[in-house]
Design an enzyme around this catalytic site. Sequence first.
Site, short mmCIF file in Angstrom:
data_model
loop_
_atom_site.label_atom_id
_atom_site.label_comp_id
_atom_site.label_asym_id
_atom_site.label_seq_id
_atom_site.Cartn_x
_atom_site.Cartn_y
_atom_site.Cartn_z
N ARG B 27 -31.97 -3.42 -17.87
CA ARG B 27 -31.66 -4.58 -18.68
C ARG B 27 -31.50 -5.90 -17.88
NH1 ARG B 27 -29.96 -2.18 -23.43
NH2 ARG B 27 -28.20 -3.98 -24.10
N GLU B 467 -51.19 -13.65 -21.87
CA GLU B 467 -50.27 -12.52 -21.37
C GLU B 467 -50.73 -12.33 -19.81
OE1 GLU B 467 -48.31 -10.61 -22.52
OE2 GLU B 467 -48.31 -8.68 -21.33
N LYS B 471 -47.43 -12.15 -17.39
CA LYS B 471 -47.33 -10.93 -16.49
C LYS B 471 -47.24 -11.31 -15.07
CE LYS B 471 -46.06 -8.39 -18.53
NZ LYS B 471 -46.21 -8.37 -19.87
#
Lengths: 391, 593
Positions: B27, B467, B471
């Site tokens: 997280r 995208e 990335k």
Amino acid sequence: MKQAVILAAGEGQRLRPFTVTKPKVTLSIAGKPILSYVIESLAQNGIRNIVLVVGYRKEQVFDYIGSGEQFGVSITYITQERRLGTAHALAQAKGVTENEFLVLPGDNLIEADTIAQFMAVKPNAVLVKRVDNPVRYGVVTIRNKIVQDIVEKPEEAKSNMINTGVYAFTTEIFNFVEAELDIPHVLNNMIAQGYPIKAQEASGAWLDVVYPWDILSLNEAVLHQIPANLGGTIETGVSLKGEVAVGKGTVIRSNSYVAGPVVIGNGCDIGPSVCILPATSIGDNVVISPFSNIENSVIGNDVSIGPGCSIQDSVIDKGCVIKGHFMALSDQAEVRVGDEHCLVNVGAMLGEGCSLGNSVVAQPGVIVGNYSQVQALKLISGRLPDRSLVF
Amino acid sequence: MCGIVGYIGERQAQPILLNSLKRLEYRGYDSCGIAVSNSGIEVYKDAVRVVELEKALSWLDGTVGIGHTRWATHGGPSRVNAHPHCDCAGNIAVAHNGIINNFQLLRQQLINEGHIFVSETDTEIIPHLIEKYYQGSLEDAVEAALGDMEGSYAITVLMAGEPKLVAARKDNPLIIGVGDRENFIASDVPAILEYTNRVIYLEDNDIVVVTPYSVKVKRDGTEVDGEAHKILWSVEQAQKGGYEHFMLKEIHEQPKVIRDTLVEYTQTAEPLVDLEMMRDIGVESMLMLACGTSYHAALIGKYIAEELVSIPVRAELAPEFNYYGQTLAKTMAIVITQSGETADTLKAIKRLKEAGCQVLAITNVVGSSASRIADQIIYTRAGPEISVAATKSFMAQLVVLYWLVMSYSKVDARRLASMLLDLRQLPNKVQQVLDNTGKISEVAKYLARYEDVFFIGRGINFPVALEGALKLKEISYIHAEGYAAGELKHGPFALLSDDTPVIAIVAQDNTYEAMLTNIKEVKARRSPVIALTEEDEAIDEIADLVITVPQVNAVFSPMVNTVALQLLAYYIAKERDCSIDTPRNLAKSVTVE
């Protein structure tokens, strides 16, 4: 004995095109890689600590086996960077083994009972098997259950006992493996120095895959042990005979005839009016169109087979798209693998991702390279390299 | 975002808490800490990684405790600001995830009443409020404290001498793991999966009292039995299984994810969603809402939906949509969120529902907040995604979107059958990309030395350019921009030079000729051009480097191209020695606005 080292780094050059993109141990047999059967046999004998020596295309092994939890085992991966031989592969596992452990090849089918018998023998020991034609293996000479020597692929065999590549060792073996590249040489050295190596004969099945068509005999052997199980949807008017296993999400449409042993994977769309005969394995996400019949064959994942095809004694690897009326019927054929000429009854061997137009006819024994494209109405024969275009 | 864990049972709490915290590392966090209760409460915390905390930690004896990973919002990362926080007497410890909007006011009141604060956090008011209201019942004190607070929270509370943990949530995730003579609390399932696979999902405003032998959920003033769900995925899936990084493992899982999703949805007689109901309410347009990578899935969804359904489709960023003046009724809203906990997306769903829209949520997490407030849900079958950079969940979203649009479309049955055949081929096409990484890693080595990279695409591959850039920037820290190829000349051209490689995604569709022209324009500015394309001699001639992808129907090219760009980003980040699975400053699930 609680631990096993499985050698899974090999490429399997004689099995091309099927081993161009995947290691030999992940060849699919009855819907699962060969290696998974080895791991299952070990788990049934309480061997749950497994060291996997991987190398060639190791990602495929990771993808299938993962941490081993699905088999109830825990896996430690060791990478053999250069493929120099079985002894070199085993040497990579130095430091992660317990005092006593088994060594097995990851590309042979071995029954759990055979492992149980072998575990009763104390190291050092080798599992041997009586075969009719031993000259393509390591031939073992045995006296009073003690190995005298192992001769690899002899011109003339002194016995019909062959080395299965299954061994029981202690960590002492690591003093010997580094000097040699292959385990049989290591054993011959140990014998010469006076170490007794016991021989235990395997009574149960032990099957090796060397040539592409061996996939079919392994497949049949495994299929006979898979019980019937019907997931998915079986429409009315479908005949199911014998042991037929159908995965979830699969639809078998009306008037189809399936005679086991047959395994069909998940998410397939089969029929109407398709005939599947023993001993056939069909992967996941496969489409088989009306009036096709398939016998004694292995069909990989994501394959699409058009209407009216006849496929016998054939291996169709994953992702092939085959239009209508493909004929791959079996007959005796002389097939060349490397320098060897083999006389076998076989249909077609298609590498992955091939695309075949309508009404292609395969001469028995044809081996088609991966990602090849064949136009409609062509006769294909012999050995086609990867990415061939047949116009 | 912050992560919370709690343990109560018959075992020592400390090793279990630390282990659970490690499983929440995905997280993202900057500090961590634990508190264990015996006769008193002992707290140990610092602005360090969990492993460092573990090394520095002396043995805290006790079978009940809480832990926390903190991602700084109010107050920088430091030992005092790390959780758990305590009251004045050090008898109450609290771990908190969320933001308390009125904490300044409450803090001043508490200070006036004599409470002493040591940190700059909003969280610290909670133990003091509980201390203020405590009159013998911890759960009553917690309830009273929550009554004063405005904002969002998931909390777990530990008090010396009380053989229980009290937990509560509002707009932040929290689950209870049900064990045998022990129970667990966590922000997310992987934290506790090693110990139990039975999980109770909490609702907003729930207050829970957990003992080793019981879980009592207080909901809307009455006590209810929390329903325990069995988690079908396993710790195995939450481990790396031979791979060096979770990201690479997850990239390699994509053929299986596509196949699983197809098996799950395309072969069932049951419709994916109640489409008749959608038609009945007279849907005239579609709205696709998401953040980050999921937004790129939405943009691709817009292309295919307009192509196949022929109704207007808007794709919006959820954080921006929340500031728009109006929403459209009679809109079919498709909301895409991997975690189902993205704060902006949840807020957007609530607004849409208030406006009377039908909301369909596409999420990867069963029982997540999004799945509970949307009208209809489609679960993607990606399995748990650990790497912060989304890969396989994006792929699963695309497959679901494609299949949804295909089943909702009115294209004729023959075209649909042919598209389905193409869709069935995808796992194998993606596997081909994964099996041939030689060229991709060669290009990665080349690109790793640059600090600015542009990605261009057209049509359905424009979102793929976005995208690809996302990335690359998130895991390699290279400045990367995705542009519609035709937009380059409206500004970005000024930046092009031989220091700015351009990655051109070329599809064999009606954008082909225009892309060829764009590549030539870029070449004229001396920028190195890397083309991502099917085998194509014309491209070979003009591009400096070419990454070849397998031939597919152009409608499905985003899937194949995306995988190549994921691998490219991975290998570049590896070349630059970056922390691939946990990039700096980023969190897997963004639960704050």
